[in-house]
Write an enzyme that holds these catalytic residues in place. Structure first.
Site, PDB file in Angstrom:
ATOM      1  N   GLU A 182      -3.146  -4.615  -3.219  1.00 50.65           N
ATOM      2  CA  GLU A 182      -3.654  -5.546  -4.224  1.00 50.65           C
ATOM      3  C   GLU A 182      -3.607  -4.950  -5.629  1.00 50.65           C
ATOM      4  OE1 GLU A 182      -6.056  -6.204  -0.387  1.00 50.65           O
ATOM      5  OE2 GLU A 182      -5.049  -4.573  -1.448  1.00 50.65           O
ATOM      6  N   CYS A 231     -10.764  -3.055  -4.457  1.00 54.06           N
ATOM      7  CA  CYS A 231      -9.796  -4.076  -4.865  1.00 54.06           C
ATOM      8  C   CYS A 231     -10.485  -5.379  -5.272  1.00 54.06           C
ATOM      9  CB  CYS A 231      -8.802  -4.342  -3.735  1.00 54.06           C
ATOM     10  SG  CYS A 231      -7.606  -3.004  -3.526  1.00 54.06           S
ATOM     11  N   ASN A 246       0.837  -1.200   0.000  1.00 55.58           N
ATOM     12  CA  ASN A 246       0.000   0.000   0.000  1.00 55.58           C
ATOM     13  C   ASN A 246       0.873   1.251   0.000  1.00 55.58           C
ATOM     14  OD1 ASN A 246       0.688  -0.799   2.698  1.00 55.58           O
ATOM     15  ND2 ASN A 246      -0.831   0.625   3.505  1.00 55.58           N
ATOM     16  N   ILE A 247       0.414   2.270  -0.722  1.00 54.22           N
ATOM     17  CA  ILE A 247       1.160   3.530  -0.869  1.00 54.22           C
ATOM     18  C   ILE A 247       0.213   4.672  -0.529  1.00 54.22           C
ATOM     19  CG2 ILE A 247       2.509   4.969  -2.442  1.00 54.22           C
ATOM     20  CD1 ILE A 247       2.844   2.408  -4.195  1.00 54.22           C
ATOM     21  N   GLU A 248       0.452   5.320   0.597  1.00 48.78           N
ATOM     22  CA  GLU A 248      -0.433   6.398   1.039  1.00 48.78           C
ATOM     23  C   GLU A 248       0.028   7.754   0.503  1.00 48.78           C
ATOM     24  OE1 GLU A 248      -1.933   4.337   5.211  1.00 48.78           O
ATOM     25  OE2 GLU A 248      -0.625   6.100   5.296  1.00 48.78           O
ATOM     26  N   CYS A 281     -10.249  -4.438   0.193  1.00 50.30           N
ATOM     27  CA  CYS A 281     -11.373  -3.506   0.236  1.00 50.30           C
ATOM     28  C   CYS A 281     -12.290  -3.764  -0.967  1.00 50.30           C
ATOM     29  CB  CYS A 281     -10.869  -2.066   0.229  1.00 50.30           C
ATOM     30  SG  CYS A 281     -10.182  -1.537  -1.348  1.00 50.30           S
ATOM     31  N   CYS A 314      -3.869   0.798  -2.991  1.00 51.14           N
ATOM     32  CA  CYS A 314      -3.880  -0.422  -2.170  1.00 51.14           C
ATOM     33  C   CYS A 314      -2.834  -1.413  -2.670  1.00 51.14           C
ATOM     34  CB  CYS A 314      -5.253  -1.071  -2.200  1.00 51.14           C
ATOM     35  SG  CYS A 314      -6.552  -0.079  -1.469  1.00 51.14           S
TER      36      CYS A 314
END
Length: 264
Positions: free
Chosen positions: A175, A210, A162-164, A207, A173
């Site tokens: 996935e 995804c 995941n990359i915020e 989620c 996300c």
């Protein structure tokens, strides 16, 4: 308005009755064709001689005839099931959603939990790859790291984390990150996936976005392995997943049974 509604209900009832009658007539026609084919098959079997050149031709014809019979039987079974459902609805019985022709109900894989040591080699490899990818997660805001891995049809594993983002919306996300890697390299079909994250109260599943994204690139149900990553204080422990740790083996269709479909 009440008179119009009653008239509409009568029309719908008559339409359903006509549809049922058409199905019955089609069923009777198929039954007659099936009986004729069965008689033909019986005659051919009686007339078959030794397995010479002529005998092989007869055998080939019989196999072709058996395939046709199988196709007819499958069609007949479908008609019978549909008629049974229609009659049940007319009698006021509640139908099972999985049997509705208006809802997607593809064949689903089994869903279960199992100890990590009992997961197949393919599943363990995916989980370990997802754990490795999780270490690169960029989550300075939520501190919630997720790793994912997907096996393409060619056998290659693509991983992602995941990359915020400070604006939240541009984040990605794990996935979709993993699948995007493979898709950008031309891999459009996937056979299995895995997701790992640490949450003290349970498994972390993909989620909703995804789940829909995953289904875009599977052509039949695929297994999805879900496991807990180690807690923060044990982040660097080896092995990261113990043999007795529980793994959820679910599937793409279980995660999103009523996915969105486009109809042309």
């Amino acid at each position: 308005m009440s008179e119009k509604r009653k008239l509409l209900q009568r029309c719908m009832k008559n339409l359903n009755a006509l549809q049922d009658e058409l199905k019955r007539k089609e069923l009777e026609k198929k039954m007659k064709e099936l009986e004729s084919l069965q008689c033909d098959l019986a005659r051919r079997q009686e007339q078959s001689g030794t397995k010479c050149a002529g005998g092989k031709i007869k055998e080939l014809r019989q196999k072709t005839l058996q395939k046709v019979l199988g196709k007819y039987m499958k069609t007949l079974e479908g008609f019978l099931c549909q008629l049974a459902r229609r009659e049940a609805r007319l009698n006021g019985d509640k139908g099972r959603a999985s049997e509705s022709e208006n809802l997607p109900h593809p064949e689903m894989l089994e869903e279960y939990t199992v100890a990590f040591c009992s997961v197949g080699e393919d599943g363990r490899e995916l989980l370990e790859a997802a754990l490795s990818a999780r270490r690169c997660a960029y989550a300075p805001y939520s501190k919630f790291k997720v790793g994912a891995a997907f096996r393409a049809k060619c056998g290659r594993i693509y991983t992602g984390c995941n990359i915020e983002n400070v604006a939240f919306t541009p984040g990605n996300c794990a996935e979709r990150c993993a699948l995007a890697k493979g898709i950008s390299e031309g891999e459009m079909k996937y056979t299995a996936g895995a997701v790992v994250a640490y949450h003290p109260d349970g498994f972390t599943t993909p989620c909703g976005v995804c789940r829909q994204f995953i289904l875009e690139f599977v052509h039949k149900d695929i297994p999805i392995y879900i496991a807990k990553a180690p807690p923060p204080e044990q982040e660097n422990c080896i092995p990261a997943i113990q043999d007795e740790d529980e793994v959820l083996v679910t599937s793409a269709y279980h995660l999103l049974p009523y996915s969105f479909n486009s109809f042309e």
